[in-house]
Design a protein around this motif. Structure first.
Motif, PDB file in Angstrom:
ATOM      1  N   ILE A  52      14.321  -3.948   4.135  1.00 21.08           N
ATOM      2  CA  ILE A  52      13.706  -4.022   2.643  1.00 21.08           C
ATOM      3  C   ILE A  52      14.953  -4.332   1.711  1.00 21.08           C
ATOM      4  CG2 ILE A  52      12.720  -2.780   1.162  1.00 21.08           C
ATOM      5  CD1 ILE A  52      11.625  -1.009   3.480  1.00 21.08           C
ATOM      6  N   VAL A  53      14.696  -5.632   1.337  1.00 20.72           N
ATOM      7  CA  VAL A  53      15.756  -5.945   0.590  1.00 20.72           C
ATOM      8  C   VAL A  53      15.344  -5.781  -0.885  1.00 20.72           C
ATOM      9  CG1 VAL A  53      17.032  -8.018  -0.639  1.00 20.72           C
ATOM     10  CG2 VAL A  53      16.062  -8.078   1.842  1.00 20.72           C
ATOM     11  N   LYS A  54      14.112  -5.579  -1.352  1.00 24.22           N
ATOM     12  CA  LYS A  54      13.670  -5.147  -2.756  1.00 24.22           C
ATOM     13  C   LYS A  54      12.556  -4.586  -2.670  1.00 24.22           C
ATOM     14  CE  LYS A  54      12.886  -7.346  -7.207  1.00 24.22           C
ATOM     15  NZ  LYS A  54      12.592  -8.548  -7.800  1.00 24.22           N
ATOM     16  N   GLY A  55      12.299  -3.793  -3.323  1.00 24.76           N
ATOM     17  CA  GLY A  55      11.112  -2.920  -3.230  1.00 24.76           C
ATOM     18  C   GLY A  55      11.028  -1.465  -2.729  1.00 24.76           C
ATOM     19  N   ARG A  56       9.708  -0.999  -2.408  1.00 26.90           N
ATOM     20  CA  ARG A  56       9.610   0.238  -1.882  1.00 26.90           C
ATOM     21  C   ARG A  56       8.281   0.021  -0.848  1.00 26.90           C
ATOM     22  NH1 ARG A  56       9.488   4.977  -6.171  1.00 26.90           N
ATOM     23  NH2 ARG A  56       9.503   5.982  -4.277  1.00 26.90           N
ATOM     24  N   VAL A  57       8.304   0.865   0.343  1.00 29.03           N
ATOM     25  CA  VAL A  57       7.240   1.038   1.119  1.00 29.03           C
ATOM     26  C   VAL A  57       6.938   2.561   1.347  1.00 29.03           C
ATOM     27  CG1 VAL A  57       6.441   0.605   3.350  1.00 29.03           C
ATOM     28  CG2 VAL A  57       7.729  -1.299   2.325  1.00 29.03           C
ATOM     29  N   GLY A  58       5.665   2.836   1.212  1.00 33.99           N
ATOM     30  CA  GLY A  58       5.111   4.183   1.334  1.00 33.99           C
ATOM     31  C   GLY A  58       4.708   4.347   2.809  1.00 33.99           C
ATOM     32  N   LEU A  59       4.971   5.389   3.464  1.00 33.22           N
ATOM     33  CA  LEU A  59       4.615   5.785   4.744  1.00 33.22           C
ATOM     34  C   LEU A  59       3.558   6.763   4.635  1.00 33.22           C
ATOM     35  CD1 LEU A  59       7.907   5.462   6.740  1.00 33.22           C
ATOM     36  CD2 LEU A  59       6.187   3.698   6.578  1.00 33.22           C
ATOM     37  N   TYR A  60       2.310   6.552   5.437  1.00 35.24           N
ATOM     38  CA  TYR A  60       1.312   7.525   5.148  1.00 35.24           C
ATOM     39  C   TYR A  60       0.707   7.764   6.368  1.00 35.24           C
ATOM     40  CZ  TYR A  60       1.000   5.748   0.128  1.00 35.24           C
ATOM     41  OH  TYR A  60       1.598   5.448  -1.002  1.00 35.24           O
ATOM     42  N   PRO A  62      -2.806  10.373   7.997  1.00 38.92           N
ATOM     43  CA  PRO A  62      -3.830  10.909   7.362  1.00 38.92           C
ATOM     44  C   PRO A  62      -3.792  12.659   7.518  1.00 38.92           C
ATOM     45  CG  PRO A  62      -4.508  10.189   9.507  1.00 38.92           C
ATOM     46  CD  PRO A  62      -2.930   9.780   9.127  1.00 38.92           C
ATOM     47  N   ASP A  63      -4.415  13.380   6.612  1.00 42.03           N
ATOM     48  CA  ASP A  63      -4.310  14.929   6.750  1.00 42.03           C
ATOM     49  C   ASP A  63      -5.605  15.190   7.503  1.00 42.03           C
ATOM     50  OD1 ASP A  63      -6.734  14.799   5.320  1.00 42.03           O
ATOM     51  OD2 ASP A  63      -5.980  15.728   3.366  1.00 42.03           O
ATOM     52  N   PRO A  64      -5.894  16.420   7.841  1.00 43.96           N
ATOM     53  CA  PRO A  64      -7.076  16.882   8.664  1.00 43.96           C
ATOM     54  C   PRO A  64      -8.497  16.460   8.469  1.00 43.96           C
ATOM     55  CG  PRO A  64      -5.526  18.773   8.468  1.00 43.96           C
ATOM     56  CD  PRO A  64      -4.990  17.516   7.549  1.00 43.96           C
ATOM     57  N   PHE A  65      -8.398  15.882   7.071  1.00 40.62           N
ATOM     58  CA  PHE A  65      -9.853  15.543   6.578  1.00 40.62           C
ATOM     59  C   PHE A  65      -9.830  13.956   6.374  1.00 40.62           C
ATOM     60  CE2 PHE A  65      -8.850  19.810   4.679  1.00 40.62           C
ATOM     61  CZ  PHE A  65      -9.797  20.361   5.431  1.00 40.62           C
ATOM     62  N   GLY A  66      -8.596  13.375   6.849  1.00 43.85           N
ATOM     63  CA  GLY A  66      -8.620  11.715   6.884  1.00 43.85           C
ATOM     64  C   GLY A  66      -8.179  11.162   5.735  1.00 43.85           C
ATOM     65  N   ASN A  67      -7.771  12.080   4.718  1.00 44.55           N
ATOM     66  CA  ASN A  67      -7.040  11.470   3.480  1.00 44.55           C
ATOM     67  C   ASN A  67      -5.630  11.125   3.586  1.00 44.55           C
ATOM     68  OD1 ASN A  67      -9.373  12.227   2.045  1.00 44.55           O
ATOM     69  ND2 ASN A  67      -8.712  14.290   2.057  1.00 44.55           N
ATOM     70  N   PRO A  68      -5.270   9.898   2.997  1.00 43.11           N
ATOM     71  CA  PRO A  68      -3.918   9.390   3.411  1.00 43.11           C
ATOM     72  C   PRO A  68      -3.068  10.595   2.534  1.00 43.11           C
ATOM     73  CG  PRO A  68      -5.158   8.166   1.902  1.00 43.11           C
ATOM     74  CD  PRO A  68      -6.033   8.968   2.412  1.00 43.11           C
ATOM     75  N   VAL A  69      -1.973  10.727   3.275  1.00 34.31           N
ATOM     76  CA  VAL A  69      -1.012  11.622   2.598  1.00 34.31           C
ATOM     77  C   VAL A  69       0.440  10.886   2.850  1.00 34.31           C
ATOM     78  CG1 VAL A  69       0.382  13.923   2.908  1.00 34.31           C
ATOM     79  CG2 VAL A  69      -2.094  13.805   3.019  1.00 34.31           C
ATOM     80  N   LYS A  70       1.181  10.748   1.710  1.00 37.92           N
ATOM     81  CA  LYS A  70       2.351   9.941   1.895  1.00 37.92           C
ATOM     82  C   LYS A  70       3.455  10.988   2.389  1.00 37.92           C
ATOM     83  CE  LYS A  70       3.724   7.915  -1.957  1.00 37.92           C
ATOM     84  NZ  LYS A  70       4.364   7.799  -3.229  1.00 37.92           N
ATOM     85  N   VAL A  71       4.188  10.621   3.361  1.00 41.15           N
ATOM     86  CA  VAL A  71       4.938  11.349   4.369  1.00 41.15           C
ATOM     87  C   VAL A  71       6.560  10.927   4.009  1.00 41.15           C
ATOM     88  CG1 VAL A  71       3.436  12.236   5.976  1.00 41.15           C
ATOM     89  CG2 VAL A  71       4.705  10.002   6.380  1.00 41.15           C
TER      90      VAL A  71
END
Length: 157
Positions: A52-60, A62-71
């Motif tokens: 990654i030269v420029k920017g940001r990447v979020g890593l997600y 799922p929680d137990p209910f299937g909702n994405p959680v940024k880890v």
């Protein structure tokens, strides 16, 4: 030439000569990911390393209910996907560009060509990535010990 200039800005390549950067740039793709674009899904094959030269990447994940959680968040100047790449495993999270993200991308095919055509340069790249992985592991170990000490009240006397 753009890839060489971008690689020069990347901390991982700081000990690479101009000639080495020129050569390694032949094996890298330059990709721009718009905000919100998915770089990889959880379960995708780990067939690319993103520098990654420029920017940001979020890593997600799922929680137990299937909702994405940024880890985690990968910032500019960091490689991403190297663990899945070298372990030949699937991605354990989903990677999403949090803002426009510019990356140099090393594909599995590019790495295999690099190993065949210039093994010394491939080893130098591998050693540089191993240092990054070792630093991340040390940091995670420290966090684990700190958390364990906090939960259990510190070391026993």
């Amino acid at each position: 030439m753009v890839k060489v200039e971008l690689a020069k800005q990347f901390p991982l390549f700081e000990n690479f000569s101009d000639k080495e950067l020129q050569e390694i740039s032949q094996y890298l793709d330059y990709v721009v990911y718009p905000k919100g674009e998915v770089l990889f899904e959880e379960g995708d094959p780990g067939d690319r390393i993103f520098f990654i030269v420029k920017g940001r990447v979020g890593l997600y994940r799922p929680d137990p209910f299937g909702n994405p959680v940024k880890v985690a968040v990968s910032e500019e100047g960091t490689p991403l996907g190297e663990l899945s790449f070298f372990s030949n495993r699937f991605h354990s999270s989903k990677g999403v560009a949090l803002k426009e993200t510019h990356a140099l991308v090393l594909t599995r095919e590019g790495y295999e060509r690099l190993k065949e055509e210039d093994p010394k340069l491939a080893v130098k790249l591998l050693e540089a990535l191993a240092k990054v992985i070792a630093e991340r592991l040390k940091e995670m170990n420290k966090k684990f010990v700190d958390t364990t000490c906090f939960i259990w009240g510190g070391p026993k006397k």
